[in-house]
Design a protein around this motif. Structure first.
Motif, PDB file in Angstrom:
ATOM      1  N   LYS A 162       0.831  -1.208   0.000  1.00 15.39           N
ATOM      2  CA  LYS A 162       0.000   0.000   0.000  1.00 15.39           C
ATOM      3  C   LYS A 162       0.867   1.260   0.000  1.00 15.39           C
ATOM      4  N   GLY A 163       1.943   1.229   0.782  1.00 14.71           N
ATOM      5  CA  GLY A 163       2.844   2.368   0.798  1.00 14.71           C
ATOM      6  C   GLY A 163       3.493   2.594  -0.551  1.00 14.71           C
ATOM      7  N   CYS A 164       3.850   1.497  -1.228  1.00 17.69           N
ATOM      8  CA  CYS A 164       4.450   1.596  -2.566  1.00 17.69           C
ATOM      9  C   CYS A 164       3.448   2.148  -3.568  1.00 17.69           C
ATOM     10  N   ILE A 165       2.203   1.681  -3.479  1.00 19.20           N
ATOM     11  CA  ILE A 165       1.156   2.160  -4.390  1.00 19.20           C
ATOM     12  C   ILE A 165       0.864   3.644  -4.147  1.00 19.20           C
ATOM     13  N   ASP A 166       0.790   4.033  -2.887  1.00 20.25           N
ATOM     14  CA  ASP A 166       0.527   5.433  -2.562  1.00 20.25           C
ATOM     15  C   ASP A 166       1.632   6.348  -3.082  1.00 20.25           C
ATOM     16  N   ALA A 167       2.853   5.816  -3.156  1.00 21.74           N
ATOM     17  CA  ALA A 167       3.994   6.601  -3.653  1.00 21.74           C
ATOM     18  C   ALA A 167       4.158   6.483  -5.164  1.00 21.74           C
ATOM     19  N   ASP A 168       3.205   5.809  -5.834  1.00 21.15           N
ATOM     20  CA  ASP A 168       3.255   5.601  -7.292  1.00 21.15           C
ATOM     21  C   ASP A 168       4.559   4.922  -7.723  1.00 21.15           C
ATOM     22  N   GLY A 169       5.010   3.972  -6.929  1.00 18.80           N
ATOM     23  CA  GLY A 169       6.253   3.285  -7.252  1.00 18.80           C
ATOM     24  C   GLY A 169       6.147   2.311  -8.406  1.00 18.80           C
ATOM     25  N   TYR A 170       4.946   2.067  -8.872  1.00 15.61           N
ATOM     26  CA  TYR A 170       4.709   1.092  -9.944  1.00 15.61           C
ATOM     27  C   TYR A 170       4.841   1.691 -11.343  1.00 15.61           C
ATOM     28  N   ILE A 171       5.010   3.003 -11.459  1.00 15.96           N
ATOM     29  CA  ILE A 171       5.027   3.633 -12.787  1.00 15.96           C
ATOM     30  C   ILE A 171       6.427   3.683 -13.394  1.00 15.96           C
ATOM     31  N   ARG A 172       7.426   3.249 -12.656  1.00 13.18           N
ATOM     32  CA  ARG A 172       8.777   3.308 -13.205  1.00 13.18           C
ATOM     33  C   ARG A 172       8.917   2.290 -14.336  1.00 13.18           C
ATOM     34  N   PRO A 173       9.334   2.743 -15.534  1.00 14.83           N
ATOM     35  CA  PRO A 173       9.481   1.810 -16.656  1.00 14.83           C
ATOM     36  C   PRO A 173      10.503   0.723 -16.341  1.00 14.83           C
ATOM     37  N   GLY A 174      10.227  -0.464 -16.823  1.00 18.46           N
ATOM     38  CA  GLY A 174      11.160  -1.570 -16.629  1.00 18.46           C
ATOM     39  C   GLY A 174      11.149  -2.180 -15.252  1.00 18.46           C
ATOM     40  N   LEU A 175      10.136  -1.897 -14.475  1.00 20.14           N
ATOM     41  CA  LEU A 175      10.058  -2.415 -13.112  1.00 20.14           C
ATOM     42  C   LEU A 175      10.026  -3.946 -13.120  1.00 20.14           C
ATOM     43  N   THR A 176      10.785  -4.559 -12.218  1.00 17.31           N
ATOM     44  CA  THR A 176      10.793  -6.013 -12.069  1.00 17.31           C
ATOM     45  C   THR A 176      10.374  -6.376 -10.654  1.00 17.31           C
ATOM     46  N   ILE A 177       9.978  -7.601 -10.490  1.00 20.78           N
ATOM     47  CA  ILE A 177       9.565  -8.048  -9.158  1.00 20.78           C
ATOM     48  C   ILE A 177      10.752  -8.102  -8.204  1.00 20.78           C
ATOM     49  N   LYS A 178      11.950  -8.313  -8.750  1.00 23.54           N
ATOM     50  CA  LYS A 178      13.154  -8.291  -7.920  1.00 23.54           C
ATOM     51  C   LYS A 178      13.356  -6.899  -7.326  1.00 23.54           C
ATOM     52  N   GLU A 179      13.209  -5.882  -8.147  1.00 20.05           N
ATOM     53  CA  GLU A 179      13.381  -4.508  -7.672  1.00 20.05           C
ATOM     54  C   GLU A 179      12.309  -4.138  -6.650  1.00 20.05           C
ATOM     55  N   LEU A 180      11.078  -4.558  -6.916  1.00 21.07           N
ATOM     56  CA  LEU A 180      10.009  -4.249  -5.981  1.00 21.07           C
ATOM     57  C   LEU A 180      10.203  -4.989  -4.658  1.00 21.07           C
ATOM     58  N   SER A 181      10.645  -6.237  -4.728  1.00 20.32           N
ATOM     59  CA  SER A 181      10.868  -6.997  -3.492  1.00 20.32           C
ATOM     60  C   SER A 181      12.000  -6.386  -2.678  1.00 20.32           C
ATOM     61  N   ASP A 182      13.006  -5.818  -3.354  1.00 23.28           N
ATOM     62  CA  ASP A 182      14.085  -5.141  -2.625  1.00 23.28           C
ATOM     63  C   ASP A 182      13.555  -3.904  -1.903  1.00 23.28           C
ATOM     64  N   VAL A 183      12.668  -3.173  -2.582  1.00 22.68           N
ATOM     65  CA  VAL A 183      12.076  -1.981  -1.968  1.00 22.68           C
ATOM     66  C   VAL A 183      11.241  -2.365  -0.753  1.00 22.68           C
ATOM     67  N   LEU A 184      10.506  -3.472  -0.862  1.00 20.05           N
ATOM     68  CA  LEU A 184       9.628  -3.919   0.219  1.00 20.05           C
ATOM     69  C   LEU A 184      10.357  -4.764   1.258  1.00 20.05           C
ATOM     70  N   HIS A 185      11.651  -5.050   1.008  1.00 23.44           N
ATOM     71  CA  HIS A 185      12.452  -5.858   1.929  1.00 23.44           C
ATOM     72  C   HIS A 185      11.836  -7.239   2.149  1.00 23.44           C
ATOM     73  N   THR A 186      11.536  -7.903   1.025  1.00 20.98           N
ATOM     74  CA  THR A 186      11.010  -9.258   1.095  1.00 20.98           C
ATOM     75  C   THR A 186      11.596 -10.073  -0.046  1.00 20.98           C
ATOM     76  N   ASN A 187      11.330 -11.362  -0.065  1.00 21.23           N
ATOM     77  CA  ASN A 187      11.820 -12.251  -1.103  1.00 21.23           C
ATOM     78  C   ASN A 187      10.890 -12.190  -2.317  1.00 21.23           C
ATOM     79  N   ARG A 188      11.478 -12.130  -3.506  1.00 23.46           N
ATOM     80  CA  ARG A 188      10.636 -11.961  -4.702  1.00 23.46           C
ATOM     81  C   ARG A 188       9.744 -13.173  -4.962  1.00 23.46           C
ATOM     82  N   THR A 189      10.200 -14.369  -4.581  1.00 28.40           N
ATOM     83  CA  THR A 189       9.358 -15.544  -4.748  1.00 28.40           C
ATOM     84  C   THR A 189       8.130 -15.452  -3.852  1.00 28.40           C
ATOM     85  N   TYR A 190       8.326 -15.001  -2.645  1.00 31.31           N
ATOM     86  CA  TYR A 190       7.205 -14.847  -1.724  1.00 31.31           C
ATOM     87  C   TYR A 190       6.272 -13.729  -2.176  1.00 31.31           C
ATOM     88  N   LEU A 191       6.868 -12.651  -2.680  1.00 35.28           N
ATOM     89  CA  LEU A 191       6.058 -11.534  -3.161  1.00 35.28           C
ATOM     90  C   LEU A 191       5.193 -11.970  -4.336  1.00 35.28           C
TER      91      LEU A 191
END
Length: 374
Positions: A274-303
């Motif tokens: 929710k914090g990532c969505i509120d900050a519009d973190g999803y609009i960055r071109p080329g976004l990967t689940i690895k990058e998002l999981s690093d931002v959220l401090h979690t494992n990308r497989t779990y995410l």
């Protein structure tokens, strides 16, 4: 049939096939290790095309079909069987670099030798009649089933890679390999058609030859075009496959995975998302689940598992939905922005890509704003 029609069709097809075959075999690629797999695939395809060109050459220079029809059919069937394997191997290798193994190579070579020997016995040694016809139908069915088996394996590899891209990349990387699926279905139609035309009367043989021209032109252009995107696709494929195999024997991760199935984990990751969505973190071109999981401090497989469980969709579809909603807000708030501006600000690859996805998700094009203003 007039021999001239047959000869002219061979004159059209043979030079093209020789050019394509030698180009695939000898043309250079960028001197980077990542292109080794592409080069291997293209060389296998070159061998397959040159093998078919050799078949055409025997027909053209020696007129074998007019001298000994059974020998011509035998040559065609043996060539097709081997080329089925080469074509499927070349394409599957683009999706799975470890596809070709010594054991698999030996198996298919042995199958080809067995098929060729049986075809030779049936066509050249068995007397004409019901028995020969029945066995030939069985061999033809074997050839078709073999081709369909290889096709199924190729399509499974293709859909697996598409799933990996959708689960790990926000951008539509799968669009760069869509030609593999299109070509596979075309190859099945072409291969079965050529197999059937082998048994037809001579007056229809030129159809078999001429039909190969657009088929190989399309293949040639696809390989050239794919070279432009291959590095991006290969990196995405390698990254995605690593994520699928992350620490399979790590007991710490396994215990974490069990804890992450609890409501507490869901609440925690939901808060982070929710914090990532509120900050519009999803609009960055080329976004990967690895990058998002690093931002959220979690494992990308779990995410990825959480997204599938909570939203019932892949990572890519989830991000697209968020971007479409963001684009809708921009369209409403800033009427002076063009569709191209909205597309860029929302993180889409191109305006055309944005318009297509917007229509799929919203049921109308972004031009609905103009209609409302009028």
């Amino acid at each position: 049939m007039e021999p001239s029609i047959y000869s002219y069709s061979l004159c059209i097809a043979l030079p093209l096939m020789l050019f394509f075959g030698f180009y695939f075999l000898l043309a250079q690629t960028p001197e980077k290790a990542i292109f080794n797999n592409y080069l291997r695939s293209r060389r296998i395809m070159g061998v397959a095309i040159l093998l078919l060109a050799a078949n055409y050459s025997v027909h053209f220079f020696f007129g074998i079909r007019f001298k000994n029809t059974d020998a011509a059919i035998l040559m065609n069937l043996s060539t097709y069987f081997l080329c089925y394997w080469l074509f499927s191997s070349a394409l599957t290798t683009l999706l799975d670099r470890f596809y070709i193994t010594k054991r698999r190579l030996r198996t298919h070579i042995c199958l080809w030798i067995l098929f060729s020997i049986l075809s030779g016995i049936v066509l050249l040694l068995l007397p004409k009649g019901g028995l020969q016809t029945t066995v030939m139908f069985a061999l033809a069915a074997w050839l078709v089933i073999y081709g369909l088996f290889l096709t199924r394996r190729l399509l499974r590899a293709y859909h697996r890679v598409i799933r990996i891209f959708d689960d790990t990349r926000a951008d539509d990387i799968g669009a760069y390999i869509k030609w593999l699926s299109i070509f596979t279905y075309w190859a099945v139609t072409f291969g079965v058609g050529c197999g059937l035309l082998t048994f037809l009367p001579d007056e229809y043989v030129y159809i078999w030859i001429l039909s190969s021209v657009p088929f190989y032109i399309y293949l040639f252009l696809c390989y050239l075009n794919y070279l432009l995107f291959y590095e991006q696709v290969e990196n995405a494929m390698e990254d995605g496959m690593i994520s699928e195999e992350e620490d399979p024997c790590d007991t710490t991760n396994r215990e974490q995975a069990q804890r992450q199935d609890t409501p507490f984990f869901h609440a925690e990751i939901a808060k982070k998302i929710k914090g990532c969505i509120d900050a519009d973190g999803y609009i960055r071109p080329g976004l990967t689940i690895k990058e998002l999981s690093d931002v959220l401090h979690t494992n990308r497989t779990y995410l990825s598992g959480y997204i599938k469980t909570t939203y019932d969709m892949s990572f890519r579809d989830w991000i697209i939905g968020l971007r479409i909603e963001y684009a809708k807000r921009l369209l409403a708030r800033y009427p002076r922005l063009t569709v191209a501006d909205i597309s860029e600000k929302s993180g889409f690859l191109s305006p055309s890509h944005f318009i297509r996805l917007f229509k799929e998700n919203a049921g109308c094009t972004p031009k609905w704003r103009k209609t409302e203003a009028e």
